[in-house]
Design an enzyme around this catalytic site. Structure first.
Site, PDB file in Angstrom:
ATOM      1  N   ASP A  14      63.417 -27.724  41.400  1.00 43.51           N
ATOM      2  CA  ASP A  14      63.399 -28.021  42.951  1.00 43.51           C
ATOM      3  C   ASP A  14      64.408 -28.884  43.530  1.00 43.51           C
ATOM      4  O   ASP A  14      65.029 -29.120  43.604  1.00 43.51           O
ATOM      5  CB  ASP A  14      62.109 -28.214  43.006  1.00 43.51           C
ATOM      6  CG  ASP A  14      60.996 -28.491  44.328  1.00 43.51           C
ATOM      7  OD1 ASP A  14      61.622 -27.809  44.687  1.00 43.51           O
ATOM      8  OD2 ASP A  14      59.648 -28.154  43.572  1.00 43.51           O
TER       9      ASP A  14
HETATM   10  C1  NOJ Z   1      59.946 -28.471  47.641  1.00 39.30           C
HETATM   11  C2  NOJ Z   1      59.312 -27.028  47.492  1.00 39.30           C
HETATM   12  O1  NOJ Z   1      57.968 -28.245  46.117  1.00 39.30           O
HETATM   13  C3  NOJ Z   1      59.002 -26.194  46.624  1.00 39.30           C
HETATM   14  O2  NOJ Z   1      57.810 -25.786  46.359  1.00 39.30           O
HETATM   15  C4  NOJ Z   1      60.012 -25.609  48.171  1.00 39.30           C
HETATM   16  O3  NOJ Z   1      60.235 -23.799  47.543  1.00 39.30           O
HETATM   17  C5  NOJ Z   1      61.248 -26.502  47.838  1.00 39.30           C
HETATM   18  N1  NOJ Z   1      60.892 -27.526  47.658  1.00 39.30           N
HETATM   19  C6  NOJ Z   1      62.276 -25.753  48.616  1.00 39.30           C
HETATM   20  O4  NOJ Z   1      62.126 -25.439  50.240  1.00 39.30           O
END
Ligand code: NOJ
Length: 725
Positions: free
Chosen positions: A256
Site C-alpha cells: 500500500d
Molecule cells: C491507500 C489505500 O489504502 C489503498 O486502498 C489505495 O489503493 C492506495 N492508497 C492508492 O491510492
C-alpha cells in the site's frame, strides 16, 4: 509464437539488477511529466505509476518507457477506480446490498471501459476486507460482513474489470486488497493494529481473497495494518506461505502507499534499508510510492540479505501481468476507439445499480410507494436532497459531479407541474450544528401533506481515514427530524450514507425509511423510481445495523458462547429492580441497554409486496462427506405487485472440532415474482461448502448434524436439519 513464460524469462535474462528493481518500483504521479520522472523512466527505474490521468499524458509517459528506455518495457498504470470512473456507481457497500453479481460485474465493466479510455490499465479494487465495524470509514469500500457474500461479489467485480481476457481493449487489471485482516482495525479506527487469530483469518478474512485469486485477479495489495505484531507488508506468513505456497498465486503483490517505509513507524524496521529488506523478503513484489527498493535492494542483495532469486520471481510476476494486459504489443491507448464516457448505457447501468442497492428499512402503513395522484403539496427537505457532490460518496477521483442527477431534480421531473413541490435544505451540511435553516424547513413541512427528507452523511465522513466513534445521524439531523415529526405528517426519510448508521432513535420520527448509501451519478432517478413505485426495492443489508455503537462488533455469523441470550433471559436496564441481588446463574450474553440483536439484521430488506416462504424440503437429509443435496422451497408473492426477493440459504454446523458460527450464508438468489405467483427455489448445497479450517488449520468437512434455513434474511423463515456422514 513464444509463450508468456518464454517471453518473460528471455526478457528477464536481458535485465540488469537495477532494471529489475526498477520494475518493482511504483511512482506516484505528480501531475505532468517532471524531468526527473522522465529520466527515471528512461533509465528503467520505474515499473509503474499511479494517480496520473489524461490519455495524452499517459501515452507520452508510456512512450518514454517504450521508446526511450533500454528494454522498452511498458508501464502498468494504476488508479483507484473503486466504484465507477467518471460515471459513478453506488459505493461498493451499496452495490453489495444488491446481492447481485451481475450488477457488480457490469459496474466494474463500465468503470474499466471508461478508465481504460484514459490510459489506465490497473485499478486498486475490489476491496474485499470483511469487516464487522461500522465505525471504520472504509466499510464504505467493502462488500460487507460476510465472507461468502464478499467472495461472490468480489469475484464478480474482478470479472467485470478484467473480462475474459485482460489483453482486450477496455479490460484492466484488478487488485484484491488489502491482504489481510485490515477490516479488523481495532475500534474501527483506520490504520490501527489488528489482533486476529489464524482461525479467524482463514475462516473469515481469507475466503474472499482466495476466491479472487482462484478467479485470476491480476494483483494483490498488502494492508497497512500491523497484524498480530507483524505488519502485512512484512508478513511472509500472508504473502509467501498462504498466498504463494498454499494458493499458488501467480500475479503480483503491490504494497500500500508508503506501507514499506511505514514499517519504521510501526517499530518493525530501524531504517529504510531494513524496511526494504523486510518487505522484499516477505514477498512484496512492487513498492508503492516510497522508494526504499530503488535505494537499497541492490546493496541488500550484494550483502546476501535479500535473495536475488526472490527478486527474479517478483519481476516475473510483474512482467507476466504486463504481458497478460497485452502491453508489450499495444502500450498506447487510442481514446477514439472507446465509447464516450458517461454515455446513456453507462448511466442506465449506474441507475440500475443504484436502484438495486436501495434497502427499504421501514414502511409503516405502506406509505411507500407514493401515489402521484394523491399528492398535492410535497416538501423535500435535507442537506442531501440536492447535492451532486455528496451523493457520489468516497473514493471518487474522476467522477463528474456535474453529471449527477439529484433526488430533488428527479422528484421534480417525476411530479411535473401538477404537484406543488417545496424544497428547503434545512441544514447546510449533514454535520452542521447550525439550526438557522430549521424554521424554513418546518414552514414548508407545515404546508405540505407529504414530507421527503434526505439526510445521512456527506461523502467525506466515510472512506479512508474517516472513521466515526458515534454513528448516529451526524450534527443536528435527528433534532430536525424530531421537530418535523411533531407535525404529524406523512414523513419519508431517505438516508444517503457511507456506512450503517445507528437509527434506533431516528426510525421513530418517520413512517418510511430507505437506505440509499451513496448512490452515485444516477442516485436521484433511482430513488425517485422507488419512491413512486416504478420499481419495488429489492436490496438487502450486506452488514448488520447495530442499535447502538457499543454493540459493535455485531454480526450475524458470530459463535454461540456458553450462555447465549434469549428473550426470556434478557433484562432491560430499566426493568431491573432497585438493589436487585446479583446472581451468577441463569445469566446470558447481552447488553443491559441494547439487548443482543442488531436493529436490522444482515440480509434484511423490505419491499412493496409480501413474500411467503413455504414447503422447505431436501433431496435427502443425509449428505455424504464428499456429496451434495438439493434444497427446495416454495416462494409465493402473496402481495399485489411484482417484485424481486433475494432468497437466502443459511446453515449451522451444530458441533465442530472448533465452535462454529450460529449461522452461515451458503447461497442466495434473486427471484422475480408477479403478484400471486409461486416459484420453486432450488439451492445446490455441496459438502465442500461446509468445510472450514480446524484447529490444525486443515480444511475439513466434519460429519455431524446441521441446521438449515431458507428465508428472506439471516433471521430465516423456514428451518430443517440434515446430517453429513
Ligand atoms: C491507500 C489505500 O489504502 C489503498 O486502498 C489505495 O489503493 C492506495 N492508497 C492508492 O491510492
Amino acid at each position: 509464437m513464444i509463450n508468456k513464460d518464454e517471453f518473460v524469462n528471455e526478457l528477464l535474462g536481458k535485465m540488469t539488477l537495477a532494471e529489475k528493481i526498477g520494475q518493482m518500483s511504483q511512482f506516484a504521479g505528480r501531475g505532468g511529466i517532471p524531468h526527473d520522472l522522465a529520466d527515471d523512466i528512461r533509465h528503467g527505474k520505474v515499473g509503474s505509476i499511479l494517480n496520473e490521468v489524461g490519455v495524452d499524458l499517459l501515452n507520452e509517459i508510456q512512450r518514454i518507457a517504450v521508446e526511450e528506455s533500454r528494454l522498452g518495457i511498458p508501464l502498468i498504470i494504476g488508479r483507484d477506480v473503486i466504484h465507477g470512473y467518471q460515471t459513478v456507481f453506488p459505493i461498493p457497500l451499496g452495490q453489495a446490498a444488491s446481492w447481485n453479481p451481475s450488477i457488480i460485474r457490469e459496474g466494474a465493466r463500465v468503470a474499466a471501459v471508461e478508465a481504460a479510455s484514459d490510459g489506465v490499465n490497473w485499478t486498486f479494487a475490489p476491496m474485499i476486507d470483511v469487516t464487522r465495524d461500522a465505525r471504520w470509514g472504509r466499510i464504505a469500500e467493502s462488500l460487507g460482513e460476510d465472507p461468502y457474500l464478499a467472495s461472490k461479489l468480489g469475484v464478480a467485480m474482478v470479472e467485470g474489470f478484467q473480462g475474459d481476457d485482460l489483453s482486450k481493449e477496455g479490460h484492466i487489471a484488478a487488485c484484491a486488497k488489502h491482504f489481510a485482516g485490515y477490516g479488523y482495525s481495532e475500534a474501527g479506527r483506520d490504520y490501527a493494529y489488528v489482533n486476529i487469530s489464524e482461525s479467524e483469518l482463514r475462516n473469515v478474512a481469507f475466503p474472499p481473497f482466495k476466491a479472487c485469486a482462484d478467479a485470476g485477479v491480476a494483483t494483490f495489495m498488502s494492508a497497512f495494518s500491523d497484524i498480530n505484531g507483524v505488519p502485512s507488508t512484512a508478513n511472509d506468513f500472508l504473502l509467501r506461505k498462504v498466498l504463494r505456497d498454499e494458493w499458488n498465486y501467480k500475479g503480483f503483490v503491490v504494497s500500500d502507499w508508503d506501507s514499506v517505509i511505514q514499517l519504521i513507524t510501526h517499530g518493525f524496521a530501524e531504517h529504510d534499508r531494513e524496511a526494504a529488506m523486510h518487505a522484499a523478503n516477505a514477498g512484496v513484489d512492487m513498492e508503492m510510492a516510497s522508494h526504499t527498493y530503488l535505494a537499497h535492494l541492490e546493496e541488500l542483495i550484494e550483502e546476501g540479505k535479500v535473495n536475488e532469486e526472490d527478486i527474479n520471481s517478483s519481476v516475473k510476476h510483474i512482467l507476466s501481468v504486463k504481458y497478460d494486459l497485452g502491453l508489450f504489443e499495444k502500450p498506447y491507448t487510442n481514446a477514439s476507439s472507446f465509447p464516450e464516457k458517461g454515455n446513456n448505457n453507462h448511466l442506465a447501468a449506474a441507475k440500475e445499480a443504484a436502484i438495486q442497492s436501495c434497502v427499504l428499512l421501514k414502511n409503516d402503513h405502506q406509505v411507500l410507494p407514493l401515489k402521484k395522484e394523491n399528492l398535492k403539496n410535497v416538501a423535500v427537505i435535507g442537506p442531501l436532497a440536492d447535492d451532486k457532490h455528496e451523493q457520489m460518496g468516497t473514493w471518487v477521483f474522476d467522477g463528474k459531479a456535474e453529471w449527477c442527477q439529484t433526488p430533488l431534480q428527479a422528484i421534480r421531473k417525476e411530479l411535473g407541474d401538477d404537484v406543488n413541490i417545496r424544497y428547503a435544505r434545512g441544514l447546510e451540511t449533514s454535520r452542521t450544528k447550525n439550526r438557522d435553516g430549521f424554521a424554513e424547513a418546518l414552514a414548508i413541512a407545515a404546508e405540505s401533506e407529504t414530507i421527503i427528507m434526505f439526510m445521512g452523511e456527506e461523502s467525506i465522513l466515510s472512506g479512508e481515514a474517516h472513521c466515526r466513534a458515534d454513528i448516529d445521524l451526524p450534527g443536528v439531523q435527528n433534532e430536525l427530524l424530531e421537530e418535523i415529526s411533531k407535525l404529524g405528517k406523512q414523513t419519508i426519510l431517505v438516508i444517503l450514507a457511507g456506512r450503517p448508521l445507528t437509527l434506533e432513535q431516528t426510525q421513530h420520527y418517520v413512517n418510511s425509511m430507505i437506505f440509499a448509501w451513496h448512490p452515485g451519478t444516477m442516485g436521484g432517478p433511482a430513488i425517485s423510481d422507488i419512491l413512486f413505485g416504478k420499481v419495488a426495492p429489492s436490496g438487502k443489508l450486506p452488514v448488520s445495523f447495530p442499535r447502538m455503537v457499543g454493540q459493535i462488533p455485531i454480526y450475524y455469523n458470530h459463535r454461540n458462547s456458553g450462555k447465549p441470550a434469549t428473550y426470556e433471559t434478557f433484562t432491560y436496564i430499566d426493568h431491573i429492580p432497585t438493589r436487585a441481588g446479583q446472581t451468577s446463574t441463569g445469566n446470558t450474553s447481552f447488553h443491559l441497554d441494547a439487548g443482543f440483536e442488531p436493529l436490522y439484521p444482515f440480509g434484511f430488506g423490505l419491499t412493496y409486496t409480501h413474500f411467503h416462504y413455504h414447503h422447505l424440503r431436501l433431496s435427502s437429509h443425509e449428505m455424504p462427506v464428499d456429496g451434495s443435496i438439493e434444497v427446495f422451497a416454495e416462494l409465493t408473492n402473496s402481495g399485489s405487485r411484482e417484485a424481486v426477493e433475494i432468497a437466502q440459504l443459511y446453515i449451522r454446523d451444530q458441533v465442530g472440532s472448533i465452535t462454529r458460527p450460529v449461522k452461515e450464508l451458503k447461497g442466495f438468489q434473486r427471484v422475480h415474482l408477479q403478484p400471486g405467483e409461486t416459484k420453486t427455489i432450488v439451492f445446490h448445497l455441496k459438502a465442500s461448502d461446509l468445510a472450514f479450517y480446524n484447529r490444525t488449520m486443515q480444511h475439513v468437512v466434519e460429519p455431524g448434524h446441521f441446521d438449515l434455513w431458507v428465508g428472506g434474511s439471516s433471521n430465516g423463515d423456514l428451518h430443517t436439519n440434515f446430517t453429513v456422514r
